[in-house]
Design an enzyme around this catalytic site. Structure first.
Site, mmCIF file in Angstrom:
data_model
loop_
_atom_site.group_PDB
_atom_site.id
_atom_site.type_symbol
_atom_site.label_atom_id
_atom_site.label_comp_id
_atom_site.label_asym_id
_atom_site.label_seq_id
_atom_site.Cartn_x
_atom_site.Cartn_y
_atom_site.Cartn_z
ATOM 1 N N PHE A 1 6.491 2.053 -4.391
ATOM 2 C CA PHE A 1 7.954 2.441 -3.789
ATOM 3 C C PHE A 1 8.308 3.617 -4.316
ATOM 4 O O PHE A 1 9.519 3.883 -3.783
ATOM 5 C CB PHE A 1 8.711 1.286 -4.485
ATOM 6 C CG PHE A 1 8.460 -0.019 -3.921
ATOM 7 C CD1 PHE A 1 8.750 -0.465 -2.376
ATOM 8 C CD2 PHE A 1 7.694 -1.159 -4.509
ATOM 9 C CE1 PHE A 1 8.588 -2.032 -1.959
ATOM 10 C CE2 PHE A 1 7.491 -2.517 -4.138
ATOM 11 C CZ PHE A 1 7.814 -2.574 -2.808
ATOM 12 N N HIS B 1 10.898 -9.060 0.653
ATOM 13 C CA HIS B 1 10.632 -7.604 0.550
ATOM 14 C C HIS B 1 11.821 -6.832 0.785
ATOM 15 O O HIS B 1 12.694 -6.881 1.666
ATOM 16 C CB HIS B 1 9.558 -7.264 1.398
ATOM 17 C CG HIS B 1 9.018 -5.782 1.267
ATOM 18 N ND1 HIS B 1 9.444 -4.546 1.842
ATOM 19 C CD2 HIS B 1 7.764 -5.539 0.547
ATOM 20 C CE1 HIS B 1 8.859 -3.716 1.362
ATOM 21 N NE2 HIS B 1 7.629 -4.117 0.681
ATOM 22 N N ASP C 1 0.913 -1.175 0.057
ATOM 23 C CA ASP C 1 -0.031 -0.091 -0.080
ATOM 24 C C ASP C 1 1.029 1.083 -0.084
ATOM 25 O O ASP C 1 2.007 1.248 0.192
ATOM 26 C CB ASP C 1 -1.115 -0.105 1.182
ATOM 27 C CG ASP C 1 -0.400 0.132 2.370
ATOM 28 O OD1 ASP C 1 0.898 -0.237 2.688
ATOM 29 O OD2 ASP C 1 -0.917 0.418 3.559
ATOM 30 N N TYR D 1 2.994 4.814 0.768
ATOM 31 C CA TYR D 1 3.729 5.524 1.967
ATOM 32 C C TYR D 1 2.557 6.217 2.846
ATOM 33 O O TYR D 1 1.766 6.783 2.339
ATOM 34 C CB TYR D 1 4.852 6.265 1.587
ATOM 35 C CG TYR D 1 6.081 5.491 1.000
ATOM 36 C CD1 TYR D 1 6.584 4.425 1.534
ATOM 37 C CD2 TYR D 1 6.181 5.859 -0.459
ATOM 38 C CE1 TYR D 1 7.733 3.878 0.797
ATOM 39 C CE2 TYR D 1 7.304 5.261 -1.073
ATOM 40 C CZ TYR D 1 7.941 4.188 -0.377
ATOM 41 O OH TYR D 1 9.213 3.656 -1.243
#
Length: 252
Positions: free
Chosen positions: A105, A215, A92, A94
């Site tokens: 990202f 991740h 989701d 920031y």
């Protein structure tokens, strides 16, 4: 004087990509045209109307929703359906105001203090392809080459990670993955982390390539480093005669 200051504040918020915390409405923009017909059933569903209601209620309750409404569908705006060559799936946006601008990202180009996950992405990119670490975290150059920077959930309440999970976005983004799965040309899916890996069953077309690894978060980065996901993605594209991605982000 008050009106002048109000106008100046509004202009600065636009430049800095920050929502007004006093905003009492949050209107979803139109889905970009290249995707709209592909998502028509989901956009006309009760689920989507419930999502719109939920976002309106968040605003009425005084909660800031990120990214700004104009950027909710930025991933689809910056990468049309026909252009998709790579899908990078995030969780989701920031949740710190001013960071999210609709691409997974990525942060707006004026941000100089980068999120830890993005720093680790750049470190792996340097180790993998010797790309220089840029002075910004805006990944729009990737998006414009066909890298769909998609989050599984497209909005979040400020300062509250995963707060909009289970509110209806998943059916929309699952549909995006499904329609991309039907493309007749190869697509490389880059799945970082366990949440992204849960989407792998939606990728059934044997010509596509899935690159799944840890991740880039500091919590799991030791298993992310050395994954060579960028060179592997380019190799999978080159194997079928598709132009590879130039992963170097330029300075601004």
């Amino acid at each position: 004087m008050f009106l002048w200051l109000s106008s100046l504040t509004a202009m600065l918020r636009c430049l800095l990509n920050v929502s007004d915390p006093r905003e009492t409405r949050f209107m979803l923009p139109s889905v970009p045209s290249s995707w709209k017909h592909l998502l028509a059933k989901q956009l006309q569903s009760v689920n989507y109307r419930d999502l719109e209601t939920f976002l309106a209620q968040e605003a009425e309750a005084g909660h800031m929703t990120l990214p700004p409404s104009r950027d909710v569908f930025a991933a689809l705006r910056e990468t049309s359906f026909d252009e998709v060559k790579v899908v990078v799936l995030g969780q989701d946006p920031y949740h710190t105001p001013g960071l999210a601008h609709g691409l997974s990202f990525s942060v707006a180009s004026h941000i100089r203090s980068l999120p830890p996950s993005l720093k680790n992405i750049y470190k792996e990119l340097h180790d993998d392809l010797r790309c220089r670490i840029p002075n910004n975290g805006c990944l729009e150059p990737w998006a414009r080459q066909g890298v769909l920077l998609l989050n599984a959930v497209l909005t979040v309440r400020a300062h509250s990670a995963n707060s909009h999970r289970g509110r209806g976005w998943e059916s929309i983004t699952d549909r995006v993955i499904e329609v991309v799965n039907r493309k007749s040309t190869r697509v490389v899916y880059v799945l970082w982390g366990e949440e992204a890996k849960k989407k792998q069953p939606l990728i059934t077309n044997p010509q596509h390539v899935v690159i799944a690894c840890a991740h880039p978060s500091p919590l799991s980065a030791r298993n992310f480093f050395g994954s060579r996901c960028f060179s592997r993605a380019n190799g999978a594209l080159i194997d079928v005669g598709i132009e590879p991605i130039d992963w170097q982000i330029p300075d601004v």
